[in-house]
Motif scaffolding. Structure first.
Motif, PDB file in Angstrom:
ATOM      1  N   UNK A 485      41.356 -27.073 -40.245  1.00  0.00           N
ATOM      2  CA  UNK A 485      40.786 -26.002 -39.415  1.00  0.00           C
ATOM      3  C   UNK A 485      39.302 -25.897 -39.751  1.00  0.00           C
ATOM      4  N   UNK A 486      38.479 -25.875 -38.698  1.00  0.00           N
ATOM      5  CA  UNK A 486      37.025 -25.782 -38.891  1.00  0.00           C
ATOM      6  C   UNK A 486      36.648 -24.314 -38.763  1.00  0.00           C
ATOM      7  N   UNK A 487      36.650 -23.643 -39.906  1.00  0.00           N
ATOM      8  CA  UNK A 487      36.614 -22.190 -39.867  1.00  0.00           C
ATOM      9  C   UNK A 487      35.253 -21.623 -39.496  1.00  0.00           C
ATOM     10  N   UNK A 488      34.210 -22.123 -40.129  1.00  0.00           N
ATOM     11  CA  UNK A 488      32.877 -21.573 -39.872  1.00  0.00           C
ATOM     12  C   UNK A 488      31.837 -22.605 -40.305  1.00  0.00           C
ATOM     13  N   UNK A 489      30.612 -22.165 -40.515  1.00  0.00           N
ATOM     14  CA  UNK A 489      29.498 -23.051 -40.899  1.00  0.00           C
ATOM     15  C   UNK A 489      29.210 -24.120 -39.834  1.00  0.00           C
ATOM     16  N   UNK A 490      28.462 -23.701 -38.853  1.00  0.00           N
ATOM     17  CA  UNK A 490      28.115 -24.569 -37.736  1.00  0.00           C
ATOM     18  C   UNK A 490      26.763 -25.239 -37.998  1.00  0.00           C
ATOM     19  N   UNK A 491      26.689 -26.513 -37.684  1.00  0.00           N
ATOM     20  CA  UNK A 491      25.391 -27.200 -37.731  1.00  0.00           C
ATOM     21  C   UNK A 491      25.446 -28.376 -36.762  1.00  0.00           C
ATOM     22  N   UNK A 492      24.513 -28.390 -35.806  1.00  0.00           N
ATOM     23  CA  UNK A 492      24.575 -29.403 -34.740  1.00  0.00           C
ATOM     24  C   UNK A 492      24.215 -30.794 -35.250  1.00  0.00           C
ATOM     25  N   UNK A 493      23.372 -30.863 -36.276  1.00  0.00           N
ATOM     26  CA  UNK A 493      22.833 -32.170 -36.656  1.00  0.00           C
ATOM     27  C   UNK A 493      23.168 -32.596 -38.081  1.00  0.00           C
ATOM     28  N   UNK A 494      23.662 -31.665 -38.877  1.00  0.00           N
ATOM     29  CA  UNK A 494      23.924 -32.011 -40.277  1.00  0.00           C
ATOM     30  C   UNK A 494      25.435 -32.090 -40.503  1.00  0.00           C
ATOM     31  N   UNK A 495      25.927 -33.292 -40.781  1.00  0.00           N
ATOM     32  CA  UNK A 495      27.377 -33.476 -40.894  1.00  0.00           C
ATOM     33  C   UNK A 495      27.917 -33.338 -42.321  1.00  0.00           C
ATOM     34  N   UNK A 496      29.229 -33.302 -42.387  1.00  0.00           N
ATOM     35  CA  UNK A 496      29.962 -33.469 -43.642  1.00  0.00           C
ATOM     36  C   UNK A 496      30.487 -34.908 -43.673  1.00  0.00           C
ATOM     37  N   UNK A 497      30.900 -35.350 -44.866  1.00  0.00           N
ATOM     38  CA  UNK A 497      31.396 -36.717 -44.993  1.00  0.00           C
ATOM     39  C   UNK A 497      32.919 -36.750 -45.174  1.00  0.00           C
TER      40      UNK A 497
END
Ligand code: C2O
Ligand code: CU
Ligand code: CU
Length: 524
Positions: A485-497
């Motif tokens: 579940x992608x709960x919060x912390x939005x970023x259009x250009x910075x990803x997680x790995x």
């Protein structure tokens, strides 16, 4: 591809690289340390220091951490060059409280760039410490976040692209303990160093002069590095003195590649309390627990007055012939590559003649374990993990970056820092299905998320993974589906790995990126 065929393909690919490898092979000919010299050595298990906050300003608790070189005497009479954080080797335990807000000041006093990632922690992508947050020698990095994770054990470790395996091996890793004030009454062993022991495990190999042996040669890139000396909290042959009937061990294997299977030498049962993301609903009774790099589990064992009990690691039961055969194939008279088939002594527990009676373990650890619910899933994504030896780069300019640059893939792609592979909508729940289409096992790790394992090859997950997870094993041919579940912390250009946590594989590009996007008001 069958095992023999796979091995044949590997051999063919490797023999085309034969001359390259032979040239390299000559480079690492320092004699190895004779481990029989450690017989008879024993060390009282040190407890990693607990990091003290440096200051608290307006509700923000600050910690200062320095990445540095160090020197340690692991082997009697010999000095070993290491890396550590605020200490020569490894880092202190970072105590975090759920709901509180923290800022960290990392200083890089190493001669090379590094990055420090919060493994298992749910933090904004700009503070996650993946490859996008690397910082140079002499520079500092200042991540900050509110702790939203459940009570449990997490990690912080290097995430320096192409250098993660080696830096972690040298000691750039440490444990995090998250406490939840709401669980303060839980009746489980909690006396640090008394009946509650962090067990940070690494396997190393040493040269005869005491220096660490780590050669990023082809077999090591393929198999990952395994060592023949076990360090627990930085010492060889550790023991603890038990003074209570229950002893809790927080198992934290931070080696780069070795797969462990922990059990007590006499086969006695024990209880598992946590998975990667905190408590399970109830203690789970087990006699052994397989663990791959960076998975965590807290276990409780009962001891009898006056006895000596050994925690050992036995050969991984599942299908590891490929590693065994490849290690055998690549070993030469001067150089042995290890597989996961050794039985290793991890820790000796010496029980006092009189033990204080511990309270019984609670029937339930949590009223309800909240996990992402597959009923809410809006889509399923597929990830295929491949190792294609024919795509090895025969003539890399730089062995570290380019050797396997095309060989280790997820969905046909090798890692690219500038490519976001998946976009996920904040507020959504999804099923991610990972298939291991290679001949060796891999352990997948997703940043940011604590997820639920839905099934493995259509079967329910193993009893020891029935809780929140962030890392899991996939044997060859396995398909493992997880609910996230992608709960919060939005970023259009910075990803997680997301990546294989056999660190040599991660370094060679078995890694992808996902960004969590969308209107923040969709956050749950
Ligand atoms: Cu512990 Cu990206 O890893
Ligand atoms: Cu991580
Ligand atoms: Cu892998």
């Amino acid at each position: 591809m069958g095992r023999t065929a796979a091995l044949l393909a590997a051999t063919t690919a490797l023999s085309t690289l034969g001359s390259f490898w032979a040239k390299e092979a000559k480079a690492f000919r320092l004699p190895m340390y004779d481990t029989s010299l450690l017989e008879g050595v024993s060390n009282k298990l040190p407890i990693p220091p607990i990091l003290e906050p440096s200051r608290e300003v307006e509700g923000v608790i600050e910690f200062d951490i320095e990445c540095q070189w160090g020197e340690v005497e692991f082997l009697p009479g010999l000095k070993t060059q290491t890396m550590g954080m605020n200490s020569p080797y490894l880092g202190p335990l970072i105590p975090l409280v759920k709901g509180k807000y923290y800022r960290f000041n990392f200083y890089n006093n190493l001669p090379e760039q590094t990055a420090i990632h919060w493994h298992g922690m749910h933090v904004p992508p700009e503070h996650d410490g993946g490859v996008h947050q690397a910082f140079d020698p002499g520079e500092s990095w200042h991540p900050e976040f509110e702790v939203k994770n459940n009570e449990g054990v997490y990690l912080y470790h290097t995430h320096h692209m192409h250098r993660t395996a080696e830096e972690a091996y040298y000691g750039l890793a440490g444990g995090i303990v998250v406490l939840d004030p709401e669980l303060a009454d839980l009746q489980i062993p909690k006396g640090l160093g008394v009946d509650d022991f962090p067990i940070v495990i690494q396997d190393k190999s040493f040269h005869a002069d005491g220096s660490l042996q780590y050669d990023l040669d082809i077999p090591t890139m393929l198999l990952g590095h395994r060592g023949d000396v076990i360090l627990v909290n930085g010492v060889v042959n550790p023991y603890i003195e038990a003074t209570t009937t229950f002893v809790k061990l927080r198992l934290v294997p931070v080696g780069g590649a070795r797969y462990w299977c922990f059990k007590f030498e006499d086969g006695r049962p024990f209880y598992q309390l946590t998975t990667d993301g905190g408590y399970m609903e109830k203690p789970v009774k087990l006699t052994e627990i397989p663990m791959t790099p960076a998975e965590r589990a807290e276990i409780v064992v009962e001891v009898q007055p006056g006895e000596t009990l050994n925690l050992i690691s036995v050969p991984w039961e599942q299908n590891h012939e490929y590693i065994r055969d490849l290690a055998e194939l690549m070993s030469t008279p001067e150089r042995t590559y290890l597989d996961d088939s050794q039985t290793l002594k991890i820790l000796e527990i010496r029980a006092a003649d009189e033990l204080e009676q511990s309270p019984p373990l609670p029937e339930r650890l949590l009223e309800t374990l909240v996990m992402p619910d597959e009923a809410n899933a809006v889509r399923e994504r597929e990830f295929v993990i491949e190792m294609d030896m024919m795509d090895m780069n025969e003539n890399p300019g730089d062995a570290r970056t380019a050797r396997f640059s095309q060989a280790l893939k997820i969905n046909g792609k090798t890692f690219d820092k500038d490519r976001i592979d998946e976009y996920c909508m904040v507020g959504d729940t999804e099923i991610w299905a990972f298939t291991n289409a290679s001949s060796m096992p891999h352990n997948m790790h997703l940043h940011d998320l604590s997820f639920k394992i839905l099934d493995r090859n259509g079967n329910p997950p193993e009893p020891y993974e029935m809780g929140l997870k962030d890392t899991f094993n996939m044997d060859p041919g396995d398909t493992v589906r997880v609910v996230c579940e992608f709960k919060d912390y939005v970023h259009e250009t910075l990803p997680y790995m997301y990546h294989c946590h056999i660190l040599e594989h991660e370094d060679q590009g078995m890694m992808g990126q996902f960004a969590v996007v969308g209107a923040p008001d969709r956050a749950s």
